[in-house]
Design a protein around this motif. Structure first.
Motif, PDB file in Angstrom:
ATOM      1  N   THR A 200       0.807  -1.233   0.000  1.00 38.21           N
ATOM      2  CA  THR A 200       0.000   0.000   0.000  1.00 38.21           C
ATOM      3  C   THR A 200       0.833   1.272   0.000  1.00 38.21           C
ATOM      4  O   THR A 200       0.330   2.340  -0.344  1.00 38.21           O
ATOM      5  CB  THR A 200      -0.924   0.024   1.235  1.00 38.21           C
ATOM      6  OG1 THR A 200      -0.122  -0.002   2.431  1.00 38.21           O
ATOM      7  CG2 THR A 200      -1.872  -1.165   1.228  1.00 38.21           C
ATOM      8  N   THR A 212      -3.853  -0.774   6.827  1.00 39.84           N
ATOM      9  CA  THR A 212      -3.340  -1.185   5.511  1.00 39.84           C
ATOM     10  C   THR A 212      -4.185  -2.280   4.872  1.00 39.84           C
ATOM     11  O   THR A 212      -4.271  -2.353   3.642  1.00 39.84           O
ATOM     12  CB  THR A 212      -1.876  -1.647   5.631  1.00 39.84           C
ATOM     13  OG1 THR A 212      -1.770  -2.656   6.650  1.00 39.84           O
ATOM     14  CG2 THR A 212      -0.967  -0.487   5.974  1.00 39.84           C
ATOM     15  N   LYS A 214      -7.326  -2.354   4.889  1.00 37.80           N
ATOM     16  CA  LYS A 214      -8.422  -1.637   4.234  1.00 37.80           C
ATOM     17  C   LYS A 214      -7.997  -1.051   2.896  1.00 37.80           C
ATOM     18  O   LYS A 214      -8.814  -0.871   1.997  1.00 37.80           O
ATOM     19  CB  LYS A 214      -8.912  -0.503   5.134  1.00 37.80           C
ATOM     20  CG  LYS A 214      -9.505  -0.958   6.464  1.00 37.80           C
ATOM     21  CD  LYS A 214      -9.812   0.249   7.336  1.00 37.80           C
ATOM     22  CE  LYS A 214     -10.274  -0.161   8.717  1.00 37.80           C
ATOM     23  NZ  LYS A 214     -10.477   1.007   9.609  1.00 37.80           N
ATOM     24  N   LYS A 215      -6.708  -0.734   2.766  1.00 38.94           N
ATOM     25  CA  LYS A 215      -6.231  -0.022   1.587  1.00 38.94           C
ATOM     26  C   LYS A 215      -5.694  -0.947   0.488  1.00 38.94           C
ATOM     27  O   LYS A 215      -5.283  -0.473  -0.573  1.00 38.94           O
ATOM     28  CB  LYS A 215      -5.125   0.967   1.996  1.00 38.94           C
ATOM     29  CG  LYS A 215      -5.615   2.075   2.922  1.00 38.94           C
ATOM     30  CD  LYS A 215      -4.492   3.026   3.275  1.00 38.94           C
ATOM     31  CE  LYS A 215      -4.971   4.128   4.223  1.00 38.94           C
ATOM     32  NZ  LYS A 215      -5.973   5.002   3.569  1.00 38.94           N
ATOM     33  N   GLU A 217      -7.178  -2.932  -1.554  1.00 40.18           N
ATOM     34  CA  GLU A 217      -7.958  -2.878  -2.794  1.00 40.18           C
ATOM     35  C   GLU A 217      -7.624  -1.652  -3.619  1.00 40.18           C
ATOM     36  O   GLU A 217      -7.695  -1.695  -4.849  1.00 40.18           O
ATOM     37  CB  GLU A 217      -9.455  -2.916  -2.484  1.00 40.18           C
ATOM     38  CG  GLU A 217      -9.924  -4.282  -2.016  1.00 40.18           C
ATOM     39  CD  GLU A 217     -11.442  -4.382  -1.941  1.00 40.18           C
ATOM     40  OE1 GLU A 217     -12.115  -3.522  -2.550  1.00 40.18           O
ATOM     41  OE2 GLU A 217     -11.947  -5.312  -1.288  1.00 40.18           O
ATOM     42  N   THR A 218      -7.239  -0.566  -2.955  1.00 39.15           N
ATOM     43  CA  THR A 218      -6.889   0.651  -3.710  1.00 39.15           C
ATOM     44  C   THR A 218      -5.608   0.449  -4.514  1.00 39.15           C
ATOM     45  O   THR A 218      -5.324   1.218  -5.434  1.00 39.15           O
ATOM     46  CB  THR A 218      -6.700   1.849  -2.755  1.00 39.15           C
ATOM     47  OG1 THR A 218      -5.560   1.617  -1.910  1.00 39.15           O
ATOM     48  CG2 THR A 218      -7.935   2.055  -1.890  1.00 39.15           C
ATOM     49  N   LYS A 219      -4.840  -0.588  -4.162  1.00 38.11           N
ATOM     50  CA  LYS A 219      -3.613  -0.900  -4.893  1.00 38.11           C
ATOM     51  C   LYS A 219      -3.788  -2.114  -5.802  1.00 38.11           C
ATOM     52  O   LYS A 219      -2.821  -2.682  -6.303  1.00 38.11           O
ATOM     53  CB  LYS A 219      -2.474  -1.158  -3.905  1.00 38.11           C
ATOM     54  CG  LYS A 219      -2.143   0.038  -3.036  1.00 38.11           C
ATOM     55  CD  LYS A 219      -1.649   1.218  -3.877  1.00 38.11           C
ATOM     56  CE  LYS A 219      -1.320   2.413  -3.006  1.00 38.11           C
ATOM     57  NZ  LYS A 219      -0.811   3.559  -3.822  1.00 38.11           N
ATOM     58  N   LYS A 280      -1.342  -8.478 -10.101  1.00 39.67           N
ATOM     59  CA  LYS A 280      -2.244  -7.349 -10.358  1.00 39.67           C
ATOM     60  C   LYS A 280      -1.857  -6.587 -11.626  1.00 39.67           C
ATOM     61  O   LYS A 280      -0.719  -6.587 -12.032  1.00 39.67           O
ATOM     62  CB  LYS A 280      -2.237  -6.392  -9.152  1.00 39.67           C
ATOM     63  CG  LYS A 280      -0.942  -5.625  -8.974  1.00 39.67           C
ATOM     64  CD  LYS A 280      -0.996  -4.739  -7.742  1.00 39.67           C
ATOM     65  CE  LYS A 280       0.304  -3.941  -7.628  1.00 39.67           C
ATOM     66  NZ  LYS A 280       0.324  -3.073  -6.446  1.00 39.67           N
TER      67      LYS A 280
END
Length: 280
Positions: A200, A212, A214-215, A217-219, A280
């Motif tokens: 993250t 982290t 929680k974050k 998915e933003t990455k 990803k």
């Protein structure tokens, strides 16, 4: 199971936890030292290191140092405890790590050699019903091959901060004289935290596992909600007011099984995150 055991001529072996029989001792000796002699033609430094660590006099002649080690491995007496073969083999691998950089060895080739020898040692330990397996240069009372593979993979990742935490967790767990299960658990969860921070990019006061996760998915690292919640709860187990990280009374005597579960689970989760991040 061998012929004599199958047919009841001798008793089937039981798990060897507080002893090591002659067959296991000799097979470990034959494998490890045959491989060392066969694959390395410069063992003087290693032998001196081992003999010194064991508290014996270093001899000038290479053969004399070999004899010292051989006697300690094979002789049974009140002065030589049953676990000496395990002790000597651990020190030998420690010596190889210390001395390998002085011989300009290819790190990849040496790492591959280690992995192959680990596998062979563990095959013997399994066949002879030892209660221990060899990983990261230590004999530990973990016998599941899947668990060993998860730990080994995670402790040799491409991320130093993750490796350092997991290796500390492993050493604290593997210290049979004075195991520190509470701090082993702390290091295991800290390794997951470090991995999530790497993915993250979160730093500073916000770099907690709870934040982290929680974050991720933003990455682009999407994990199942149930799995994410599970690790949030594990984080809570180590971090709430009564948790291990805060020295809560409830966890001042964390058990071996607690530490083992956390080390294996955190290693597996780290390997999972690395694979997700790479895809990803």
């Amino acid at each position: 199971m061998r012929f004599a055991e199958r047919n009841g001529f001798i008793k089937e072996k039981t798990i060897q936890l507080t002893n090591i029989d002659k067959t296991l001792t000799n097979r470990l000796y034959n494998l490890v030292f045959t491989r060392f002699v066969k694959d390395f033609d410069y063992l003087s430094e290693e032998l001196e290191y081992v003999v010194d660590k064991l508290g014996y006099k270093i001899e000038v002649r290479l053969q004399d140092n070999w004899n010292t080690v051989r006697i300690l491995l094979q002789k049974v007496s009140p002065d030589i405890p049953w676990y000496m073969p395990y002790e000597i083999i651990e020190i030998f691998f420690e010596a190889r790590n210390v001395c390998s950089s002085r011989h300009d060895e290819d790190p990849y080739i040496y790492k591959l050699w280690l992995k192959n020898v680990y596998a062979e040692i563990n095959d013997i330990l399994e066949q002879e019903k030892s209660g221990y397996r060899f990983i990261n240069n230590r004999f530990v009372n973990i016998t599941s091959s899947q668990e060993l593979e998860e730990i080994s993979t995670a402790t040799h990742s491409d991320y130093d901060s993750v490796n350092i935490h997991l290796q500390k967790a492993f050493l604290l767990y593997a210290d049979r004289k004075c195991p520190d299960y509470e701090n082993s658990i702390k290091e295991s969860i800290s390794a997951v935290e470090a991995m999530c921070c790497i993915i993250t990019g979160v730093r500073g006061s916000q770099s907690t596992l709870g934040n982290t996760l929680k974050k991720l998915e933003t990455k682009g690292v999407v994990i199942h909600t149930a799995m994410k919640e599970g690790f949030k709860k594990l984080y809570g187990y180590t971090s709430d007011a009564d948790g291990i990280r805060h020295g809560g009374i409830d966890f001042t005597k964390a058990s071996e099984e607690d530490a083992r579960y956390m080390m294996v689970s955190c290693s597996a989760f780290i390997n999972y995150l690395i694979q997700k991040n790479n895809k990803k």
